[in-house]
Design a protein around this motif. Structure first.
Motif, PDB file in Angstrom:
ATOM      1  N   ILE A  45      -0.508  -7.542  -9.490  1.00 14.02           N
ATOM      2  CA  ILE A  45      -0.429  -6.122  -9.109  1.00 14.02           C
ATOM      3  C   ILE A  45       0.675  -5.881  -8.079  1.00 14.02           C
ATOM      4  CG2 ILE A  45      -1.681  -4.168  -8.132  1.00 14.02           C
ATOM      5  CD1 ILE A  45      -2.777  -5.028 -10.802  1.00 14.02           C
ATOM      6  N   GLY A  46       0.691  -6.664  -7.002  1.00 11.71           N
ATOM      7  CA  GLY A  46       1.615  -6.414  -5.893  1.00 11.71           C
ATOM      8  C   GLY A  46       3.031  -6.858  -6.148  1.00 11.71           C
ATOM      9  N   TYR A  47       3.217  -8.157  -6.387  1.00 12.60           N
ATOM     10  CA  TYR A  47       4.569  -8.697  -6.529  1.00 12.60           C
ATOM     11  C   TYR A  47       5.240  -8.251  -7.823  1.00 12.60           C
ATOM     12  CZ  TYR A  47       4.735 -11.810  -2.482  1.00 12.60           C
ATOM     13  OH  TYR A  47       4.813 -12.314  -1.219  1.00 12.60           O
ATOM     14  N   ALA A  48       4.529  -8.321  -8.945  1.00  9.46           N
ATOM     15  CA  ALA A  48       5.125  -7.924 -10.219  1.00  9.46           C
ATOM     16  C   ALA A  48       5.571  -6.467 -10.181  1.00  9.46           C
ATOM     17  CB  ALA A  48       4.132  -8.150 -11.351  1.00  9.46           C
ATOM     18  N   GLY A  49       4.750  -5.607  -9.572  1.00 13.51           N
ATOM     19  CA  GLY A  49       5.114  -4.199  -9.482  1.00 13.51           C
ATOM     20  C   GLY A  49       6.285  -3.955  -8.553  1.00 13.51           C
ATOM     21  N   GLN A  50       6.202  -4.511  -7.341  1.00 14.54           N
ATOM     22  CA  GLN A  50       7.237  -4.258  -6.339  1.00 14.54           C
ATOM     23  C   GLN A  50       8.591  -4.855  -6.733  1.00 14.54           C
ATOM     24  OE1 GLN A  50       6.210  -5.215  -2.330  1.00 14.54           O
ATOM     25  NE2 GLN A  50       8.287  -5.114  -1.582  1.00 14.54           N
ATOM     26  N   MET A 280       6.908  -8.724 -17.151  1.00 11.84           N
ATOM     27  CA  MET A 280       6.257  -7.436 -17.409  1.00 11.84           C
ATOM     28  C   MET A 280       6.634  -6.415 -16.341  1.00 11.84           C
ATOM     29  SD  MET A 280       2.195  -6.609 -17.209  1.00 11.84           S
ATOM     30  CE  MET A 280       2.259  -6.891 -15.439  1.00 11.84           C
ATOM     31  N   GLY A 281       6.577  -6.827 -15.070  1.00 10.77           N
ATOM     32  CA  GLY A 281       6.916  -5.910 -13.981  1.00 10.77           C
ATOM     33  C   GLY A 281       8.346  -5.429 -14.039  1.00 10.77           C
ATOM     34  N   GLY A 282       9.237  -6.230 -14.645  1.00  7.22           N
ATOM     35  CA  GLY A 282      10.645  -5.846 -14.748  1.00  7.22           C
ATOM     36  C   GLY A 282      10.875  -4.573 -15.524  1.00  7.22           C
ATOM     37  N   PHE A 283       9.902  -4.162 -16.339  1.00  4.14           N
ATOM     38  CA  PHE A 283      10.047  -2.937 -17.130  1.00  4.14           C
ATOM     39  C   PHE A 283       9.357  -1.750 -16.451  1.00  4.14           C
ATOM     40  CE2 PHE A 283      10.512  -6.385 -20.201  1.00  4.14           C
ATOM     41  CZ  PHE A 283      11.654  -5.994 -20.896  1.00  4.14           C
ATOM     42  N   GLY A 284       8.983  -1.911 -15.179  1.00  2.45           N
ATOM     43  CA  GLY A 284       8.254  -0.867 -14.470  1.00  2.45           C
ATOM     44  C   GLY A 284       8.981   0.465 -14.406  1.00  2.45           C
ATOM     45  N   ARG A 285      10.308   0.427 -14.309  1.00  2.20           N
ATOM     46  CA  ARG A 285      11.050   1.690 -14.178  1.00  2.20           C
ATOM     47  C   ARG A 285      11.026   2.535 -15.450  1.00  2.20           C
ATOM     48  NH1 ARG A 285      14.419   2.728  -9.754  1.00  2.20           N
ATOM     49  NH2 ARG A 285      14.291   1.101  -8.151  1.00  2.20           N
ATOM     50  N   LEU A 286      10.615   1.955 -16.550  1.00  2.36           N
ATOM     51  CA  LEU A 286      10.468   2.759 -17.771  1.00  2.36           C
ATOM     52  C   LEU A 286       9.282   3.706 -17.654  1.00  2.36           C
ATOM     53  CD1 LEU A 286      11.150   0.087 -20.552  1.00  2.36           C
ATOM     54  CD2 LEU A 286      12.748   1.690 -19.507  1.00  2.36           C
ATOM     55  N   PHE A 287       8.460   3.505 -16.636  1.00  2.00           N
ATOM     56  CA  PHE A 287       7.279   4.353 -16.431  1.00  2.00           C
ATOM     57  C   PHE A 287       7.462   5.240 -15.196  1.00  2.00           C
ATOM     58  CE2 PHE A 287       6.079   0.661 -18.814  1.00  2.00           C
ATOM     59  CZ  PHE A 287       5.120   1.090 -19.718  1.00  2.00           C
ATOM     60  N   VAL A 293       6.587   6.340  -6.792  1.00  4.51           N
ATOM     61  CA  VAL A 293       6.538   5.186  -5.895  1.00  4.51           C
ATOM     62  C   VAL A 293       6.598   5.621  -4.431  1.00  4.51           C
ATOM     63  CG1 VAL A 293       7.758   3.086  -5.184  1.00  4.51           C
ATOM     64  CG2 VAL A 293       7.483   3.614  -7.604  1.00  4.51           C
ATOM     65  N   ALA A 294       7.347   6.686  -4.150  1.00  5.21           N
ATOM     66  CA  ALA A 294       7.519   7.137  -2.765  1.00  5.21           C
ATOM     67  C   ALA A 294       6.189   7.518  -2.126  1.00  5.21           C
ATOM     68  CB  ALA A 294       8.482   8.320  -2.717  1.00  5.21           C
ATOM     69  N   THR A 295       5.274   8.079  -2.903  1.00  3.58           N
ATOM     70  CA  THR A 295       3.995   8.524  -2.351  1.00  3.58           C
ATOM     71  C   THR A 295       2.845   7.572  -2.677  1.00  3.58           C
ATOM     72  OG1 THR A 295       3.607   9.897  -4.318  1.00  3.58           O
ATOM     73  CG2 THR A 295       4.660  10.942  -2.410  1.00  3.58           C
ATOM     74  N   GLU A 296       2.869   6.965  -3.871  1.00  2.00           N
ATOM     75  CA  GLU A 296       1.763   6.116  -4.303  1.00  2.00           C
ATOM     76  C   GLU A 296       1.963   4.650  -3.948  1.00  2.00           C
ATOM     77  OE1 GLU A 296      -0.039   7.161  -8.233  1.00  2.00           O
ATOM     78  OE2 GLU A 296       1.822   8.292  -8.465  1.00  2.00           O
ATOM     79  N   GLY A 297       3.220   4.246  -3.694  1.00  2.06           N
ATOM     80  CA  GLY A 297       3.494   2.860  -3.336  1.00  2.06           C
ATOM     81  C   GLY A 297       3.704   1.970  -4.553  1.00  2.06           C
ATOM     82  N   TYR A 298       4.227   0.783  -4.293  1.00  2.00           N
ATOM     83  CA  TYR A 298       4.520  -0.158  -5.368  1.00  2.00           C
ATOM     84  C   TYR A 298       3.269  -0.647  -6.085  1.00  2.00           C
ATOM     85  CZ  TYR A 298       9.220  -0.487  -3.303  1.00  2.00           C
ATOM     86  OH  TYR A 298      10.473  -0.209  -2.818  1.00  2.00           O
ATOM     87  N   ASP A 299       2.150  -0.649  -5.368  1.00  3.94           N
ATOM     88  CA  ASP A 299       0.932  -1.191  -5.955  1.00  3.94           C
ATOM     89  C   ASP A 299       0.393  -0.331  -7.096  1.00  3.94           C
ATOM     90  OD1 ASP A 299       1.245  -2.993  -3.932  1.00  3.94           O
ATOM     91  OD2 ASP A 299      -0.311  -2.145  -2.648  1.00  3.94           O
ATOM     92  N   ALA A 300       0.958   0.873  -7.262  1.00  2.00           N
ATOM     93  CA  ALA A 300       0.503   1.754  -8.340  1.00  2.00           C
ATOM     94  C   ALA A 300       1.271   1.527  -9.640  1.00  2.00           C
ATOM     95  CB  ALA A 300       0.668   3.219  -7.912  1.00  2.00           C
ATOM     96  N   ILE A 301       2.352   0.750  -9.595  1.00  2.00           N
ATOM     97  CA  ILE A 301       3.234   0.615 -10.762  1.00  2.00           C
ATOM     98  C   ILE A 301       2.546  -0.080 -11.922  1.00  2.00           C
ATOM     99  CG2 ILE A 301       5.379  -0.408 -11.615  1.00  2.00           C
ATOM    100  CD1 ILE A 301       6.492  -0.074  -8.749  1.00  2.00           C
ATOM    101  N   ILE A 385      -2.934   0.285   5.399  1.00  2.00           N
ATOM    102  CA  ILE A 385      -2.232  -0.377   6.496  1.00  2.00           C
ATOM    103  C   ILE A 385      -0.921  -0.998   6.046  1.00  2.00           C
ATOM    104  CG2 ILE A 385      -2.392  -2.257   8.182  1.00  2.00           C
ATOM    105  CD1 ILE A 385      -5.409  -1.753   8.256  1.00  2.00           C
ATOM    106  N   SER A 386      -0.916  -1.637   4.891  1.00  2.00           N
ATOM    107  CA  SER A 386       0.303  -2.308   4.447  1.00  2.00           C
ATOM    108  C   SER A 386       0.249  -2.555   2.958  1.00  2.00           C
ATOM    109  CB  SER A 386       0.480  -3.641   5.189  1.00  2.00           C
ATOM    110  OG  SER A 386       1.633  -4.306   4.767  1.00  2.00           O
ATOM    111  N   PHE A 387       1.411  -2.780   2.368  1.00  2.00           N
ATOM    112  CA  PHE A 387       1.466  -3.150   0.964  1.00  2.00           C
ATOM    113  C   PHE A 387       0.936  -4.568   0.772  1.00  2.00           C
ATOM    114  CE2 PHE A 387       3.287   0.546  -0.510  1.00  2.00           C
ATOM    115  CZ  PHE A 387       4.476   0.875   0.126  1.00  2.00           C
TER     116      PHE A 387
END
Length: 504
Positions: A45-50, A280-287, A293-301, A385-387
């Motif tokens: 969830i965290g690293y793959a998305g971010q 899989m995370g590498g294609f995150g920008r297609l979504f 990301v600015a409001t929901e954070g990387y963990d939402a990707i 508190i943190s990502f």
């Protein structure tokens, strides 16, 4: 899982059995225990998305690095020597090893304190990684998910010890292998297949990158920020060399043959699971049209990427991430509780402690650590508190920065000194603590490249490899007899079958 824990109660008769499975764990169980402790919801969830969002398809290099540097090489370099010397000293924990290798109770206590402090944020990040996924899949309170996961993990670890953990890790590892392959295939299918997805990714550009508004940068070989990507590869790969919950797997492995087989199995496991996650995370920008990301954070990707999959696949993903997190959680709480009991309490606060008492206290601390991590995870989730990646980065950086170099040199170099170990302990834990303080308060600023906990963690690990030999050259040399006695275990003669060594 609970049934396995109850079945393995027969392997919990003493410290050696409860913490290390009697040092008789085979290659498949050890390799899967290593791999499942390595990868958790933090990665999925965290690293793959971010990092998939930041570096595009080039994030796959992190998965390749995890397989080669974080699995293959660490087994080759550390596996055999760790097993031999820790058995020679009858060490069950990393602090215990340092204390016996350098004949220093203070080193043992210092190492155990560092482990206790910096495993907590890592443990909490495991729970937090599940929050968005369960929120996407079920309309239930996230607190319920945390309690369920903690209780299940606690039951089988407390009941069956390391052997139950290893067997459950194997089951959970199989789920992870099947799950990641199914999910990657399904996500690519939603984008028209691999070629079409890569073509669409090549059309994406972002002026916030260091290379400016460059179309195709996220589909390129090294991505928009190769230097920062290298920091991710180093932290997530080299870090395993110094993490106590990872290295401890080598203490328990059964035989030479198990080391050879385990090396291959662990490498393939890491390539599929970690490589698949980052790919899989590498294609995150297609979504990007579905997630802010600015409001929901990387963990939402990643949860957003998964949200439109068929219900059966979402069920597989939930079990996949739950399995990954529970296997890592079990390794962390086992490491923390055994360290506190055997390295801090035994011989210091409790002068006389037999095996029965030690196992009972370890089980009590397993409960305590699971509760602490659950509370921290709930607080962190409610107050953002943190990502996830930053929490894990601080933990990995401090632990690996403190322990990697001293542990490696202790196995190979007779001239390593106690002072050099302390220098590495203080530098690794100190710099990462300052990095966390800097990012949290803004009272002072780190150099630009080291402001990221990821890059800072990679830096302290590499710096330790220089600090230990340099400090060793200028500090009091270790006692020759003590060192020779330690390294004598490598020279012990053992009979070898003719298939492994031709007789004259």
């Amino acid at each position: 899982m609970v049934a396995i824990g109850i079945y393995c109660r027969k392997h919990t008769s003493g410290i050696n059995n409860f913490v290390l499975g009697g040092r008789s764990v085979g290659p498949w169980l050890t390799a899967f225990a290593y791999g499942t402790s390595y990868f958790s919801a933090v990665v999925f969830i965290g690293y793959a998305g971010q990092f998939g969002w930041k570096y595009g398809i080039a994030a796959t290099w992190a998965g390749i690095g995890n397989a080669i540097l974080g699995s293959l090489l660490v087994w080759v370099v550390l596996g055999r020597r760790t097993r031999i010397m820790t058995q020679h000293f009858d060490s069950t924990t990393m602090p215990q090893f340092f204390g016996q290798r350098f004949q220093s109770p203070s080193l043992k206590i210092g190492a155990s304190i560092i482990i206790f402090i910096f495993l907590i944020p890592y443990t909490a990040s495991l729970f937090n990684g599940l929050s968005r996924l369960f929120g996407m899949a079920f309309n239930i309170d996230y607190t319920v998910c945390i309690i369920l996961m903690g209780v299940l993990t606690g039951i089988y670890v407390i009941a069956g010890g390391y052997m139950a953990t290893a067997i459950n890790d194997f089951v959970q590892g199989c789920i992870m292998l099947v799950g990641i392959c199914a999910v990657v295939g399904a996500i690519l299918n939603t984008q028209g297949g691999f070629s079409e997805a890569l073509h669409n990714l090549a059309a994406v550009s972002d002026s916030t990158t260091t290379n400016g508004d460059v179309p195709g940068i996220y589909a390129s070989f090294f991505g928009p920020e190769p230097v920062n990507l290298l920091g991710v590869v180093l932290l997530t790969s080299l870090g395993t060399w110094g993490l106590p919950q990872m290295v401890q797997k080598f203490y328990a492995i059964k035989s030479e043959d198990a080391i050879h087989k385990g090396t291959v199995i662990s490498t393939i496991f890491a390539l599929v699971v970690s490589g698949g996650c980052y790919f899989m995370g590498g294609f995150g920008r297609l979504f990007s049209d579905q997630v802010d990301v600015a409001t929901e954070g990387y963990d939402a990707i990643v949860p957003t990427m998964l949200s439109n999959l068929p219900e059966l696949l979402i069920a597989i993903v939930v079990i996949l991430v739950l399995s990954a997190s529970m296997s890592t959680l079990s390794a962390l709480v086992m490491t923390s509780s055994s360290t506190i009991t055997l390295d801090l309490l035994k011989g210091n606060m409790v002068k006389k402690m037999n095996d029965f008492q030690a196992v009972f206290i370890i089980r009590c601390f397993i409960v305590v650590f699971i509760i602490i991590s659950m509370v921290i995870a709930i607080i962190q989730y409610k107050y953002s508190i943190s990502f996830i990646a930053q929490l894990m980065g601080v933990s990995w950086g401090a632990l690996a920065g403190a322990f990697l170099a001293p542990f490696l040199y202790s196995l190979y170099w007779k001239k390593a000194t106690k002072a050099a170990c302390w220098a590495s302990f203080l530098f690794g834990a100190g710099v990462m603590s300052l990095n966390l303080l800097s990012n949290a308060t803004g009272l002072f600023a780190f150099p630009a490249l080291l402001q990221s906990s990821i890059n800072c963690g990679a830096f302290v690990m590499l710096a330790g490899l220089v600090i230990v030999p340099v400090v060793s050259l200028f500090t009091r040399k270790p006692d020759a007899d003590m060192v020779n006695e330690a390294f004598a275990c490598y020279e012990k003669k053992t009979p070898v079958s003719q298939k492994n060594s031709l007789s004259e």
